[in-house]
Design an enzyme around this catalytic site. Structure first.
Site, short mmCIF file in Angstrom:
data_model
loop_
_atom_site.label_atom_id
_atom_site.label_comp_id
_atom_site.label_asym_id
_atom_site.label_seq_id
_atom_site.Cartn_x
_atom_site.Cartn_y
_atom_site.Cartn_z
CG HIS A 126 -2.19 0.82 1.00
ND1 HIS A 126 -3.25 0.37 0.25
CD2 HIS A 126 -2.53 2.05 1.41
CE1 HIS A 126 -4.20 1.29 0.23
NE2 HIS A 126 -3.79 2.33 0.93
CG ASP A 134 -8.46 7.54 8.64
OD1 ASP A 134 -8.86 7.49 9.81
OD2 ASP A 134 -8.01 8.57 8.12
CD GLU A 144 -8.88 10.81 10.87
OE1 GLU A 144 -9.24 11.05 9.69
OE2 GLU A 144 -8.28 9.76 11.18
#
Length: 537
Positions: free
Chosen positions: A101, A167, A281
């Site tokens: 990723h 997240d 956030e």
């Protein structure tokens, strides 16, 4: 009859010989032939199919083929591979790969061997996720290859969960811990690396080391946030806490950035959780996205976005800012949670009437990006280039950053993707770890993430130029940013990034990976390291 049997046996032997030769890995041109006589050789794949899959990452910005892909069964297999390379006359690079990723080739090993970490979780009788629920300090031992979503499922069965989450949960334990692991709970508990008690690490010399704050502590602090430069994390012991059942999830809209940041900082100043949010956030939505962007999202309905667009038009703001927050609760304390929520919202100065609320399970909240991923996949815009830029910006300069970037450079832009912007408390980061934060004396800094998606290859150069313009602006304005998930093309860039930590990092590299074998895609050390020489260079 005897001749017929002999002929059949000969044919069968020939077929088996051909099959065996096909299964046996073929030596790769850039790797030592002796590698393919080791006991781990059957787990090495050199076919083009295998190497092609390991030649790029999520970002699809960099392509570099390895000579082979290794599928270890145990951490000892990884140690054997690294020991062989380290002692070879022609050492080759080794890069552990979880979900790949990264987006700048950090998980690649050009001309070397990519280690498919997911193989560690296959075919084991003993699970690679073990929860210890007894005692005053419960924990989970998780293999470095394990996905955080699987760790969550395992711990929830005991009514427990780690305290800090990224997240996106389809990332590996070793991958996020090699960077830091940040999210909306970090203001209270620090990044994920601050919640680790113990590690198993395979170093760049092939040594298998168990380390903690008290045992082999230099490696422990080096590996956490160490970008894979000092060892491969094969196990992590992570603190757990009681898991809530449900989450009240809210977004609050702002048209003024100063009010937005003031309220965010108020929320993160309360760390006890008694009257505060458990997660904080924030996002920035540029004005043009209301016109040219999607007409609904997994969180906002079409009606919601239309109201927000009218708010932007009425206030003349170049962007709408959202505080995204969550309060955890169980069915038993739902009424008291409602009172806490109202009392908390009464302290904030968001645009009147612009409160958007969802009530979801804890699992649904933590895995919320999965729904967005499904939407993007169905639209064919998930597996596209991702020229992301993540920065840590000091609190004292966040309004200058907003003024120069969102109100100037990106004022008329509408790149595909989202912008995150939220604060964290600096004292929750352990400076002994390799990860770096802004060195200014501010006690708060902001994570600003521009998570762009290039819908065509033609968009990539433009987005890259935009990222460079942001970095150039920060440099010219004297805004001391630090990249998170950093990317630099020269060692000078890395030296500046690490600042006063550079000498220590060079010394640790010389101790634990002197041949500079590990994670070459980071482009920090390109040749064997002598600490005294490189630290003073």
């Amino acid at each position: 009859m005897a001749n017929t049997c002999f002929l059949a046996f000969a044919i069968l032997s020939s077929v088996l010989s051909v099959v065996a030769s096909q299964l046996r890995p073929l030596p790769a041109a850039g790797l030592p032939d002796d590698l393919f006589s080791l006991g781990i050789a059957p787990r090495i794949r050199t076919d083009r199919n295998s190497t092609a899959k390991a030649s790029t990452d999520f970002g699809q910005m960099v392509k570099a083929a390895p000579e082979a892909v290794f599928h270890p069964a145990t951490p000892a297999d990884i140690a054997e591979l690294i020991r062989f390379s380290a002692s070879s006359a022609a050492p080759f690079p080794v890069a552990p790969r979880g979900e790949g990723h990264s987006w700048r080739g950090q998980a690649l090993a050009p001309g070397g061997v990519v280690v498919d970490m997911s193989s560690l979780g296959r075919g084991h009788r003993a699970p690679r996720i073990n929860v210890s629920a007894a005692g005053a300090e419960p924990f989970v031992d998780a293999g470095g290859e394990q996905l955080w979503v699987d760790v969550l499922r395992a711990t929830l069965r005991h009514g427990l969960a780690p305290r800090v989450w990224t997240d996106y949960l389809r990332l590996t334990v070793g991958g996020t811990l090699s960077n830091a692991g940040i999210g909306g709970q970090a203001f209270r508990h620090g990044p994920q690396i601050a919640n680790v008690q113990e590690l198993d690490v395979v170093t760049g010399t092939g040594e298998m080391v168990t380390c903690s704050r008290d045992v082999n502590s230099d490696l422990f602090f080096a590996a956490l946030g160490g970008l894979g430069q000092f060892g491969v994390i094969t196990r992590a012991r992570i603190r757990l806490a009681p898991a809530p059942k449900r989450v009240r999830w809210v977004r609050l809209a702002y048209s003024d950035v100063a009010t937005f940041t003031k309220d965010q900082e108020l929320l993160i100043s309360n760390r006890t959780g008694l009257i505060g949010f458990d997660y904080v956030e924030g996002q920035v939505q540029l004005n043009r996205s209301f016109i040219e962007g999607p007409k609904s999202t997994p969180f906002f309905s079409g009606t919601d976005l239309a109201r927000l667009a009218r708010l932007a038009s009425r206030t003349g703001s170049v962007a709408i800012y959202y505080i995204e927050a969550a309060m955890y609760y169980t069915e038993d304390n739902a009424i008291s949670m409602d009172k806490k929520m109202k009392a908390l919202l009464d302290q904030l100065s968001f645009e009147k009437g612009f409160v958007f609320t969802k009530d979801v399970t804890f699992m649904q909240f933590l895995d919320r990006v999965r729904e967005e991923e499904s939407v993007l996949r169905s639209a064919g815009v998930w597996e596209v280039p991702h020229p992301w830029l993540n920065l840590f910006v000091p609190r004292s300069r966040i309004l200058d950053f907003d003024n120069g970037v969102f109100k100037a450079l990106l004022k008329d832009a509408n790149p595909a993707g989202i912008i995150l912007m939220y604060p964290m408390n600096k004292d929750m980061w352990d400076d002994r770890m390799t990860a770096v934060t802004p060195t200014m004396n501010d006690d708060v800094f902001y994570a600003v993430s521009m998570l762009w998606s290039a819908l065509s290859m033609d968009d990539v150069p433009q987005l890259e130029r935009g990222n460079k313009a942001v970095l150039d602006f920060c440099d010219q304005a004297g805004i001391e940013c630090k990249q998170y998930l950093p990317h630099y093309t020269s060692q000078d860039g890395w030296r500046q990034h690490f600042g006063t930590k550079w000498r220590q990092i060079a010394e640790l590299k010389a101790r634990y990976d002197p041949q500079a074998l590990l994670s070459p895609g980071q482009r920090i050390f390109s040749k064997p390291v002598e600490a005294s020489g490189i630290a003073s260079a």
